[in-house]
Each structure stands twice: as structure tokens, then as C-alpha cells.
Motif scaffolding. Structure first.
Motif, PDB file in Angstrom:
ATOM      1  N   PRO A  28      -0.092 -12.248   6.414  1.00 57.69           N
ATOM      2  CA  PRO A  28       1.431 -12.046   5.756  1.00 57.69           C
ATOM      3  C   PRO A  28       0.900 -10.634   5.909  1.00 57.69           C
ATOM      4  N   MET A  29       2.060  -9.786   5.339  1.00 58.79           N
ATOM      5  CA  MET A  29       2.370  -7.962   5.154  1.00 58.79           C
ATOM      6  C   MET A  29       2.796  -7.974   3.734  1.00 58.79           C
ATOM      7  N   ASP A  30       2.326  -7.324   3.654  1.00 60.17           N
ATOM      8  CA  ASP A  30       2.771  -6.511   1.855  1.00 60.17           C
ATOM      9  C   ASP A  30       4.198  -6.311   1.479  1.00 60.17           C
ATOM     10  N   PRO A  56      -6.210  -9.707   1.678  1.00 62.08           N
ATOM     11  CA  PRO A  56      -7.085  -9.279   1.487  1.00 62.08           C
ATOM     12  C   PRO A  56      -7.283  -8.790  -0.236  1.00 62.08           C
ATOM     13  N   ASN A  57      -8.319  -8.230  -0.909  1.00 62.41           N
ATOM     14  CA  ASN A  57      -8.640  -8.300  -2.047  1.00 62.41           C
ATOM     15  C   ASN A  57      -8.143  -7.410  -2.511  1.00 62.41           C
ATOM     16  N   VAL A  58      -7.569  -5.764  -1.237  1.00 59.27           N
ATOM     17  CA  VAL A  58      -6.899  -4.570  -1.720  1.00 59.27           C
ATOM     18  C   VAL A  58      -5.542  -5.339  -1.426  1.00 59.27           C
ATOM     19  N   ARG A  59      -4.358  -5.058  -2.526  1.00 54.62           N
ATOM     20  CA  ARG A  59      -3.080  -5.211  -2.188  1.00 54.62           C
ATOM     21  C   ARG A  59      -2.177  -5.284  -3.729  1.00 54.62           C
ATOM     22  N   GLY A 152       5.323  -7.748  12.026  1.00 56.91           N
ATOM     23  CA  GLY A 152       4.803  -6.148  12.321  1.00 56.91           C
ATOM     24  C   GLY A 152       4.595  -5.006  12.362  1.00 56.91           C
ATOM     25  N   LEU A 153       2.886  -5.347  12.188  1.00 56.28           N
ATOM     26  CA  LEU A 153       1.240  -5.341  12.479  1.00 56.28           C
ATOM     27  C   LEU A 153       0.100  -5.432  12.728  1.00 56.28           C
ATOM     28  N   MET A 310       9.286  -0.669  -2.752  1.00 61.83           N
ATOM     29  CA  MET A 310       7.912   0.730  -2.774  1.00 61.83           C
ATOM     30  C   MET A 310       8.131   1.923  -3.721  1.00 61.83           C
ATOM     31  N   VAL A 311       9.512   2.702  -3.695  1.00 58.28           N
ATOM     32  CA  VAL A 311       9.738   3.793  -4.191  1.00 58.28           C
ATOM     33  C   VAL A 311       9.349   3.616  -5.693  1.00 58.28           C
TER      34      VAL A 311
END
Lengths: 527, 527
Positions: A28-30, A56-59, A152-153, A310-311
Motif C-alpha cells: 500500500p501507500m499511506d 512498515p512499523n513507521v506509518r 505511485g511509488l 496531510m495539511v
């Protein structure tokens, strides 16, 4: 009933309805990407398929403890949350406040640089999976039927190739559509297909077509450099020389997160499916307090305002400019804003840490939507037929708003340069000029009038790939051609050479005849 | 219940289910084309829409007295049945017996000439409608919502334009895909999209790609000449200068009678829908006598044999060659053949004036299908997963069989040159080599595994066009470009000119500097 029993029941149902159920691995992407992809995954789970998401553990917004029935395979990355936060803040600051003050071309290049910078962490994340032999062995052993990758990535495609399982892309776009074009063989004629991020439409003047071509060259160069950037990692992981493009191009299906309500009509391929707005759904009732506030707007109705996930904060100056404009309209405003309350905030405006955006956009009192122009939000507005004021900031947002402007459903305001009057005028225009509502309703009708709903189409093709172990019958033979064969340059060269040879022989023959007959003539004359 | 009451009931049902019902005007083509189109029209009638078919008084399999609920508007043409029969005989004889004895290029050109010859009667038929003011007034008054045109030959598009109603093409193909390409803006990259009628596949050698390009040039020339041929009639009827291509290009949707089970994957546009095999349906039980014969085949099963609705007789020599081959297989054979019984006919073979082809192909005993390669028959074989022996004769038949051969579901036999051994070997191959059955079954699975059935998709888009008075959101902006703009030739020219100017200025500057510094150097030297 326990979760285990629900799963077993669903699996039985799945076998009964579809013959067999599959197992899906997900890359996935975040952030907003996850909101979109999660809708597909939940539907797959609902149909009895086993879905495992690699995280990942950081998300950020991907919550591995949610109750949606998804499984999560958590792996560790070599950076901490603070580091990631700092990294993200830098990226956002650059994109929102720095790039918009640059010229168009500098900004495009700056965006590319930001992506390369951003992809450093993505690379670390990717390495944390592909060089983790225990994890790869575990995934291989599980024998997944398909890998669904938010592409996307990079990296999802690489994992699919390592596990030797079919790949399905879920994708909004890649910069300038270069991956769709060069790795997916998607034709993108520059004369009427605007390059993504160009903010152009399908109807271009001559100079716009020149700009479109130049943008395409720029993105081609970026692509070449980006591809090179990942080549070593891909080749190392697969143990043979390869490229990111080659691996991405092996996908069975490309599920694109737009549709013809948003997109300009363009050529596509049978293995591309446009499933934009799949996350949209009818509005649910609002929380009581919010409904009361909405109802208090009377006939004027409400305006919904969000700058996305995000903002969260704005500068004091910016928030005051915005609040002052909102205070001057007769509508009530619901503003998703976590920052300090602006001094100019009017009594008609309420700020919220979070708003049920889709339910608000589907409310009969809603007159307009002020949006940063993320695809998810735009699709919710299209779904409910709400005209927009676009305040785009970064990534595809300016391009998305350009699409909505071209379709007559939005007015754009420049986030960095806007005054109170600019925002006020834009709001008055979309609310009072009936053409904006009419166009938004037209897009809504187009969106709702499809033979199959986008979510069902996305799920259908993932299931198809599982059932048939691929979708090779949709893959164009263009993949087997070199670039000069694809453009028929060898054939054109050959035919030109043939024509030249014929012309040469004819000319030589004529010359020979002329000389011969000339000489004979002279001889005769002499005789 | 009378037909009138059924219509009223259906109309009510339609209003209840879809909000509104429409009226559809139809410009059909005769023979196998009608079988395909009629399926769509009957479905539209079933859904409560009023369907009126424009038919000439001289026709073949279009039966205006059938009980399908369709209305027929019959008009008179300035030629009689005998004349039409004679005309058709000439066309068929030329295509079956003359063209195949020519070289490939002569045959392609001959086919074009035959089409031009054939279109003479089509032109007379067209004139009988468009210059019949009473009929045109009547049609205009009826206020149809859409015109569905079988556009293998012209005129439907012209009538739609005269009545100012949206147009939907129902089309197998036009020669070399020229109308789809030049009037519908469909991209056809010659490197992997074989030109229709070329008998090439998507995987071409260098010389095949050269042939594909040359075929494309040939068809382009044919198209130019064919378009010119109709220009005067079109311009006269519309009262302004126009072309066939311009009028055809105004279509809202192109419903193409193939799908990716048959077609090689290729780029297409959002207003192209591939609805191949829409006429296919599950097999019904056979007539008792026929079922007995089929059952008597035991484990060997049966072979179904038909050369289509246009070819009823064969020469004695040809029928004997065929019958002798059929007599040598252990299968029972059901042969649709109206001609004299061949002397070599074996006891395992029965000839019939007519066979329920779809029901036979769907019978569990069926092992193979000997077919002339018409699209309808091929699709019935795909639907039921039956391998084929192709005996193509004219039009798209050789090309259709080339597709099935490439997909491993057919063996081809040359109709004009075949010997008994050729046909026998071909039959033995498709029956005994399991790969043919496997490939036919694979195509069948692809055909059956679509998100929406082809017939429902065809009907959906016709209804969509009626509901929205068009489908403009699917129309690519390529239609508004000239050919040189479409290929970005003006942009390429401009950019090359810019580069040339920059190179010129830089070179001149360098030269100037060299001279200047050279002179200074010389002066210094002298000093």
C-alpha cells in the motif's frame, strides 16, 4: 460471533458464489492513497478472500488494529517516527511554500527532486522487505494468488516478481504518465492528451501543445533518471540485470483511479481499467450537533471546507485571510482545521478536527466544497454533484483542479497569493452562477451511469487475475517490441531505402538511355 | 393478449424500471449482420423501447413480418429482386472463385473493387431514403432518440445527420479499419495492430510489419477513393459540402462486434465498446430426430459443418472432395447443405437445409466445427469452446480464421485448393490434438468471464445515448485536430526550427568570436 467464525463463514460463501477464494498480498501507500485502496481490500475481504497488507512499523493513517478483517504483516524500517515526521514536514514545506513561488519549469523540476528525495525513505522501506530473507520466505510459503500494489511509488512490482505471483497496479498516475506510457505501453498522443501535472486540457492551443511536448520531454528525462536510481536495488534483489520499468510492465492489470467524468477522453488499452471514485458512497446521517448547525443555515445552505489529510495547520496570516472570506458569505461553513482559531473567524464558520466529508458533501444543504483538489475529495464532490472552489497546493492537486475547471465545475484560487476578496469571489461564483452546479450535476450523472460500479470493476479484475492466474489476453504485443520497432522506424527506414533505390535505378537507367540515345543521335548526325 | 397491449405493458414497465423509454431508428444490413443486430434490437424492444427498422422492399433474411415486436418502415428501391439476386451472385462468384486465385495484393484490390461494385446498389438504396422527402419528413416527425446503424456500409450516419439525432454504430470492421481510424480517431499502431483483412497477427516479423504498413497504405488509398465516391451524395443530401468520413465520425458510440477472446489486444477509445458474441446463448434441446442422430455417434461425438447463410451450393467436384473427407472420420457429421447430395457422402454424414447451429455447438457431443469463418459462427464456437476447421472464402473470413489459428483454436484449409486429405488431416488434428480443445475452452472462459455480458453492454450504451442525448464525455478531442496537428507535426516542425535557430546563433557567435579573437591575436602577434 467471533472474527474467526465470520472469516470461515465468508470463505464458505465465497466458495459457494465464485467457485474459489484467493489470497491477496498488498503493497500500500499511506495517507489518501490508503483510503482509496482500503475500499477495494475491504470489498475483497467481504467476498471471502484473504487479504494481507505489508506495512512498515513507521506509518501514518494505515491502522493495523482496525476491525476490517484485513491481515497486516508488519516489518521494521531503519528509521524512526520522528525522523519520518521531520522528513515529511520538509517535503510538505517545500511543496506548499517553496515550489509555488518558482517558475513553472523550475517547479516541475523541483517536484521531481522532491519525489527523488521522498523516494529515499521508500527505498529504505523497500530494502527492508526485499532483503529480509525470513519475510520473503514467509510470503513465498503463503502462496498468494495476486499482489495488489499502490504503484505511485515503486517496490510492489519487485515483490510480486520475487514471489512470482501476478501483479495488479492500483494507480492514480505516475509523473507525466511515463510509467503507464513506457512500461505499460499506453499510447499518449501529445496533441490531445495533456501530460499529467501539466495543468493542460485536451483542447490545447498551438503554444499549449508545444508546452505539452516540452513537459513530456522533461518528464521523460526525469523518468530515465528515476529508473536508473532504482536499477541497482531491483537488479540486486532479483539477482539479474533488470529495471524498474521492466518489472512494473509485467502487471496484468492497471486499475486507474479516475474515470471519464474527470479524465479527458484518451486512448487506452484493454488491461487498463478506469475505476475513479470507487470509494464514494451515499451520505450517512450527520452527528446530531453537526446536523443542527447545518439545518441552521436555512435556504442559504452550507459550504464544506477541507485541505485534506496531510495539511493540518496554516500560518496565522493565511488562516485569517481565509476566515475573513468565509465570514462574508450567507452560508454556514464547516471547516476541517486543527490549527489556532483565526481572529477573523465569523459566527457562520465552525472548525472541526475532522469532518465526515462524504456525508457532508451528500447533504441536501451543501452548496459548495472548498478543496485542496485531492482525487478522493474531488470524486466525492463529483459523486454528489457539488461545485468546487479549488485551492490546490502540491502534487497532482493543481492538475486535478485544472480538470474540474475545464469541465466547468470549479473555480481555482491560488493558495499562496490569494486575498480575502479572491476566495470570496470564487465562492460567490460557484454558489450563484448556476452553470457550476449544472456541470457538477452533469459529471455526477456520468459517474453514476456506468454499466458496472467502479468498485465492482476493480474487484472483478483482481478476482479475474486470481481465477485465471493472470490476464494475458489483455496484454498488448507492444511489450515485445523495441522502441524503434514500436514506432515502426525500422519499417519506415526500409521503405524509404526501397523508394530511394528505385528512384536511383530509374534515374540511372534514364541517364544511361539519354547518353546512349544521345550518342547514337550524334553518330547519326555525324553520319 | 394483443401485441398492442404487450407494447403498452412493456412501455409501462420501462418507465417504472428506467425512468423513461426511447424510440430507436435502425439502419440495418442484410444476411449475418442482421442476425447480430436483431439480438440487440429485440433486447431493446424487450426493455420497452420502440424500435423501427428502415428496410428496402428488396431484401433477404430481414423478415418484416416476424413477431419480435420490431416495427418496420419499408421503402421502395429502384431495382427488382431478380436484379438484386443476379448482382449478389456476381459478387459472391467473384469473391469465392476469382479473388482466391489472384495474388495477395491483387485479391485485396479485387475485394475493394467488389465493395465499390456492391456499394452501387447500397447507394441506390440510400438515395431511395434520403431523397424521399415524405419518408424523411415522417421520420423527422417521429422524433427518434437515437439511430443505430450497421455501418459496414454507409448511409445510416447520413440519415442520423439529416434527422439531427445521435448516432450509434454497430460494426464488425471497415476495410483496414480505415473508418475507425480516420473518422473515429482510433489509434492503430502498425507495429502490433494488424490491419483487418491482412491475415496477420499482433506478433509480426519484420517483413510482416512491412506488409502490414503496405496494406495500410493500400487501404488508405481505397478509403480515399471510396469516400470521394460517396461525397456528392452526402453533400447533396445535407445541402452543404461534407464527406462520408465527417458524418460517420459524429457517432456517439462505436459498438464493435468482437472482444479480446477474438481480437488481439490493441489501443482503443472510451467511445468504442467491444461487444463480440452478443448473439450467443446457451444451447436449447435439439429436434428429436437430430438428437437421435447425435446420440448415435457414441463416444466419438459429432462434427458440425456450415458455410454460412450466403453460400448454399457448391460445385459437384467440391462437394465430393468434402464429403469424401467427412466419410473417413469416426464422428457423425451434421452438414448444412442445400445442394445435390454428393456421391461420396458417407453413412456418418447427414445434410440439412438448415441446422440449429448454436444448439449443436453447445451439445456435449460436439467435437469440432467446420466453418467458413463468419464472425457469428466463430463466436458461437468460442462461446461453447469448440475447436474449428476454417474454410474461409471471402470478406473478413480469412482474417477471422487467422485470428483463431493464432489463438490455437483452429486449423485452416484452403477452400479452392483443398483435397480430401487436407480436410481429413485438419479434422483429425483439431479433434485429436488436445491443445485445440484446451485453447477453445480458454477463449470460452475469457468470453464468459466479463463484468457485464456483451449484449447488456451494447444495450446499456444505446440507452445511455438516449438518456443523455449523446455521450460527448467519451469523445476524444482528436476529432477537432487536423491530421498534421494530430501527429504533432506542426509542434515538431516548430521545435526543430527553434533548435536550428539556436544552433545557428551559437555557431555564428562562435565564428564571430573566433574571428575577432583570431584578428586580435594576429594583431598582437604583429605588434
Amino acid at each position: 460471533m467471533s472474527k474467526k467464525w465470520v472469516s470461515i463463514l465468508l470463505l464458505q460463501l465465497c466458495f459457494f458464489s465464485y467457485g474459489s477464494c484467493g489470497t491477496v498480498l498488498v503493497w500500500p501507500m499511506d495517507f489518501s492513497h490508503w483510503i482509496n485502496l482500503k475500499t477495494i481490500l475491504e470489498k475483497l475481504t467481504e467476498k471471502g478472500h484473504g487479504v494481507t497488507v505489508l506495512v512498515p512499523n513507521v506509518r501514518y493513517i494505515i491502522d493495523s488494529a482496525d476491525s476490517s478483517g484485513l491481515n497486516f504483516e508488519v516489518f521494521s524500517v531503519p528509521f524512526g517516527k520522528e525522523e519520518a515526521d521531520e522528513f515529511l514536514r520538509n517535503v510538505l514545506f517545500k511543496m506548499i511554500y517553496e515550489l509555488p513561488n518558482l517558475s513553472y519549469w523550475e517547479a516541475a523540476w523541483g517536484f521531481y527532486e522532491t519525489i527523488v528525495y521522498f523516494s529515499k525513505n521508500v527505498k529504505l522501506t523497500c530494502e527492508a522487505v526485499v532483503f529480509n530473507q525470513t519475510l520473503i520466505q514467509k510470503l513465498r510459503k503463503a502462496g498468494y494468488d495476486v499482489l495488489v500494489s499502490d504503484s505511485g511509488l515503486p517496490c510492489g512490482d519487485l515483490i510480486a516478481e520475487m514471489l512470482q505471483i501476478p501483479l495488479v497496479h492500483s494507480l492514480r498516475f505516475t509523473m507525466g504518465n511515463v510509467y503507464e506510457k513506457y512500461c505499460g505501453a499506453l499510447p499518449c498522443p501529445l496533441s490531445y492528451v495533456p501530460v499529467t501535472l501539466s495543468q493542460l486540457t485536451d483542447k490545447m492551443t498551438f503554444m499549449e501543445r508545444v508546452k505539452n511536448s516540452l513537459m513530456s520531454f522533461l518528464f521523460d528525462f526525469c523518468w530515465y533518471s528515476f529508473d536508473k536510481n532504482w536499477e541497482q536495488l531491483y537488479s540486486e534483489a532479483l539477482g539479474r540485470p533488470t529495471t524498474l520499468c521492466e518489472t512494473m510492465g509485467k502487471a496484468e492489470m492497471w486499475l486507474i483511479r479516475t474515470y471519464w467524468d474527470f479524465e479527458f477522453p484518451r486512448p487506452y488499452l484493454p488491461n487498463f481499467e478506469f475505476v475513479g471514485g470507487l470509494h464514494c458512497k451515499p451520505a450517512k446521517p450527520l452527528p446530531e450537533e453537526m446536523e443542527k448547525f447545518v439545518q441552521s443555515s436555512g435556504d442559504h445552505g452550507i459550504v464544506v471546507f477541507s485541505l485534506g489529510s496531510m495539511v493540518k495547520n496554516l500560518t496565522d496570516e493565511k488562516s485569517n485571510v481565509i476566515a475573513a472570506a468565509l465570514a462574508q458569505i450567507p452560508q454556514k461553513v464547516l471547516w476541517r482545521y486543527k490549527g489556532k482559531k483565526p481572529a477573523t473567524l465569523g459566527p457562520n464558520t465552525k472548525t472541526y478536527d475532522w469532518i465526515p466529508q462524504n456525508d457532508l458533501l451528500g447533504h441536501p444543504k451543501t452548496k459548495a466544497f472548498i478543496t485542496h483538489g485531492g482525487t478522493n475529495g474531488i470524486y466525492e464532490a463529483i459523486y454528489h454533484g457539488i461545485p468546487m472552489v479549488g485551492v490546490p497546493m502540491f502534487a497532482d492537486q493543481p492538475d486535478n483542479i485544472a480538470h474540474m475547471k475545464a469541465k466547468g465545475a470549479a473555480v481555482e484560487v491560488n493558495f499562496n497569493k490569494m486575498t480575502t476578496a479572491d476566495l470570496l469571489n470564487a465562492l460567490k461564483t460557484v454558489i450563484n452562477d448556476p452553470s457550476y452546479k449544472e456541470n457538477a450535476m452533469r459529471l455526477s450523472r456520468i459517474h453514476h451511469d456506468q454499466p458496472v460500479k467502479p468498485l465492482d470493476r476493480a474487484v472483478f479484475w483482481i478476482e479475474f487475475v486470481m481465477r485465471h492466474k493472470g490476464a494475458k489476453h489483455l496484454r498488448p504485443a507492444a511489450h515485445d517490441l523495441t522502441w524503434y520497432q514500436y514506432h515502426s522506424l525500422d519499417v519506415i527506414g526500409f521503405l524509404l531505402a526501397c523508394v530511394a533505390t528505385v528512384v536511383f535505378i530509374v534515374a540511372k537507367s534514364c541517364l544511361f538511355c539519354c547518353r546512349k540515345f544521345g550518342k547514337t543521335g550524334k553518330k547519326q548526325k555525324r553520319a
